[in-house]
Design a protein around this motif. Structure first.
Motif, short mmCIF file in Angstrom:
data_model
loop_
_atom_site.label_atom_id
_atom_site.label_comp_id
_atom_site.label_asym_id
_atom_site.label_seq_id
_atom_site.Cartn_x
_atom_site.Cartn_y
_atom_site.Cartn_z
N PHE A 135 0.88 -1.17 0.00
CA PHE A 135 0.00 0.00 0.00
C PHE A 135 0.91 1.22 0.00
O PHE A 135 1.60 1.50 0.98
CB PHE A 135 -0.89 -0.03 1.25
CG PHE A 135 -1.88 1.10 1.37
CD1 PHE A 135 -2.08 2.03 0.36
CD2 PHE A 135 -2.65 1.24 2.53
CE1 PHE A 135 -3.00 3.07 0.48
CE2 PHE A 135 -3.57 2.26 2.68
CZ PHE A 135 -3.74 3.18 1.66
N THR A 136 0.95 1.92 -1.13
CA THR A 136 1.86 3.05 -1.31
C THR A 136 1.09 4.33 -1.52
O THR A 136 0.15 4.38 -2.31
CB THR A 136 2.78 2.82 -2.52
OG1 THR A 136 3.46 1.57 -2.39
CG2 THR A 136 3.81 3.94 -2.64
N ALA A 137 1.49 5.38 -0.81
CA ALA A 137 0.92 6.71 -1.01
C ALA A 137 1.90 7.56 -1.82
O ALA A 137 3.11 7.52 -1.57
CB ALA A 137 0.63 7.38 0.32
N ILE A 138 1.38 8.28 -2.79
CA ILE A 138 2.19 9.21 -3.59
C ILE A 138 1.84 10.62 -3.14
O ILE A 138 0.68 11.02 -3.15
CB ILE A 138 1.92 9.04 -5.09
CG1 ILE A 138 2.28 7.63 -5.55
CG2 ILE A 138 2.71 10.07 -5.89
CD1 ILE A 138 1.94 7.35 -7.00
N MET A 139 2.87 11.37 -2.74
CA MET A 139 2.64 12.71 -2.21
C MET A 139 3.65 13.70 -2.79
O MET A 139 4.70 13.31 -3.31
CB MET A 139 2.76 12.70 -0.68
CG MET A 139 1.83 11.75 0.04
SD MET A 139 1.78 12.07 1.82
CE MET A 139 0.74 13.55 1.86
N GLY A 140 3.32 14.97 -2.66
CA GLY A 140 4.21 16.02 -3.10
C GLY A 140 3.48 17.33 -3.18
O GLY A 140 2.24 17.37 -3.09
N ASP A 152 1.99 1.59 3.67
CA ASP A 152 3.25 0.96 4.05
C ASP A 152 4.44 1.84 3.69
O ASP A 152 5.49 1.77 4.33
CB ASP A 152 3.42 -0.38 3.31
CG ASP A 152 2.26 -1.33 3.56
OD1 ASP A 152 1.91 -1.55 4.72
OD2 ASP A 152 1.72 -1.87 2.56
N LYS A 153 4.24 2.68 2.67
CA LYS A 153 5.33 3.47 2.14
C LYS A 153 4.78 4.73 1.50
O LYS A 153 3.68 4.72 0.96
CB LYS A 153 6.10 2.64 1.10
CG LYS A 153 7.28 3.32 0.43
CD LYS A 153 7.95 2.36 -0.54
CE LYS A 153 9.14 2.99 -1.24
NZ LYS A 153 9.80 2.03 -2.16
N VAL A 154 5.53 5.82 1.59
CA VAL A 154 5.18 7.08 0.92
C VAL A 154 6.27 7.41 -0.09
O VAL A 154 7.46 7.41 0.25
CB VAL A 154 5.02 8.24 1.92
CG1 VAL A 154 4.83 9.56 1.18
CG2 VAL A 154 3.85 7.99 2.86
N VAL A 155 5.87 7.64 -1.33
CA VAL A 155 6.79 8.10 -2.37
C VAL A 155 6.61 9.61 -2.52
O VAL A 155 5.49 10.10 -2.64
CB VAL A 155 6.50 7.40 -3.71
CG1 VAL A 155 7.34 8.01 -4.83
CG2 VAL A 155 6.79 5.91 -3.59
N LEU A 156 7.73 10.34 -2.49
CA LEU A 156 7.70 11.79 -2.52
C LEU A 156 8.13 12.31 -3.88
O LEU A 156 9.18 11.91 -4.41
CB LEU A 156 8.63 12.36 -1.44
CG LEU A 156 8.27 11.96 0.00
CD1 LEU A 156 9.43 12.25 0.93
CD2 LEU A 156 7.01 12.69 0.46
N LEU A 157 7.30 13.19 -4.46
CA LEU A 157 7.60 13.80 -5.75
C LEU A 157 7.78 15.30 -5.60
O LEU A 157 7.15 15.94 -4.75
CB LEU A 157 6.45 13.55 -6.74
CG LEU A 157 6.55 12.33 -7.67
CD1 LEU A 157 6.51 11.05 -6.85
CD2 LEU A 157 5.43 12.35 -8.70
N HIS A 180 11.51 8.72 -0.28
CA HIS A 180 10.41 7.88 0.17
C HIS A 180 10.50 7.70 1.68
O HIS A 180 11.57 7.90 2.29
CB HIS A 180 10.41 6.53 -0.55
CG HIS A 180 11.54 5.63 -0.13
ND1 HIS A 180 12.76 5.64 -0.76
CD2 HIS A 180 11.62 4.69 0.85
CE1 HIS A 180 13.56 4.75 -0.18
NE2 HIS A 180 12.90 4.16 0.81
N LEU A 181 9.38 7.30 2.26
CA LEU A 181 9.31 7.01 3.69
C LEU A 181 8.76 5.60 3.87
O LEU A 181 7.73 5.26 3.28
CB LEU A 181 8.38 8.00 4.40
CG LEU A 181 8.74 9.49 4.38
CD1 LEU A 181 7.58 10.30 4.95
CD2 LEU A 181 10.02 9.75 5.16
N ASP A 182 9.42 4.81 4.68
CA ASP A 182 8.90 3.51 5.05
C ASP A 182 8.19 3.61 6.40
O ASP A 182 8.61 4.39 7.27
CB ASP A 182 10.03 2.48 5.14
CG ASP A 182 10.64 2.17 3.79
OD1 ASP A 182 9.86 2.03 2.82
OD2 ASP A 182 11.87 2.07 3.70
#
Length: 246
Positions: A41-46, A215-220, A228-230
């Motif tokens: 479960f990955t969140a994409i943020m920025g 579970d994880k955040v990907v930063l743009l 990213h953050l775990d």
């Protein structure tokens, strides 16, 4: 045509996407490579304009890339015809939108099974029963959207996305139209779908509290993946976004 993405449910290799021409040209995605593992479960943020929605649309085949490749379940979707993309999305991709996107004239059950009806496929009734029971919709299946609360409508949308056992579910601000309590319930359902059902979920959100369920955040930023953050929590997400200048 396939590429070696066996560990990934979705993968992008060096994708770029620009909008505008000449003096107004903007790079929405700039040489982005990223992979999403099955069951994550990955969140994409920025920050606003970072390219997070564009990335999701390109990964889901809703938009084309200018260069690079996108693969879903190891099948390259870049360059596919609209017809083939439609067939692939029906069988391999689920969508959950902020606005629910339910058909108002159909009851909850018919909304949930609609993708299978459109594909001419048979409903796995045991899987259907498991999903609606897990989502607490068993006694709401004959209700039409206007007879359901916002949270119940979003649960119907979640059930519809899960029913086809897709390789990945894309969630675009899925709690944006919900109050905080109902939003938390939906996010827990998404988290449990990944944890208990092995469902891959990619969520675009601006809300640090929503991202904390992932579970994880990907930063743009500026069309590029910058970190990213775990095991994120709201505080770590807020700190990361502050560093990006949001």
């Amino acid at each position: 045509m396939t590429i070696n993405t066996a560990p990934a449910a979705v993968a992008a290799q060096s994708i770029t996407k620009t909008f505008g021409t000449e003096d107004t040209k903007v790079a929405a995605l700039d040489d982005v490579s990223i992979a999403f593992r099955p069951g994550d479960f990955t969140a994409i943020m920025g920050p606003s304009g970072s390219g997070k929605s564009t990335l999701m649309h390109c990964l889901a085949g809703l938009d084309t890339v200018d260069a690079g490749q996108v693969a879903v379940s190891s099948t390259v979707i870049s360059g596919m015809s609209d017809h083939d993309l439609t067939l692939l999305r029906r069988s391999h991709i689920g969508f959950i939108f902020q606005a629910f996107n339910l058909v108002p004239t159909l009851n909850a059950r018919d909304n949930i099974v609609l993708p299978l009806d459109l594909a001419g496929a048979k409903v796995d009734e045991a899987w259907f029963d498991q999903i609606v029971d897990t989502l607490g919709l068993t006694d709401r299946l004959t209700h039409k959207p206007h007879q359901l609360s916002g949270g119940q409508q979003q649960r119907v949308a979640v059930a519809r996305a899960l029913l086809t056992r897709p390789a990945v579910v894309f969630a675009d601000e899925p709690t944006g139209a919900l109050d905080s309590n109902t939003g938390a319930e939906v996010l827990e359902l998404l988290a449990s779908s990944a944890r208990d059902m092995g469902q891959t979920i990619i969520m675009v959100t601006h809300d640090p509290h929503a991202a904390a369920y992932a579970d994880k955040v990907v930063l743009l930023k500026d069309g590029a993946v910058v970190g990213h953050l775990d095991d994120p929590n709201a505080d770590s997400v807020l700190a990361a976004l502050a560093e990006l200048g949001e």
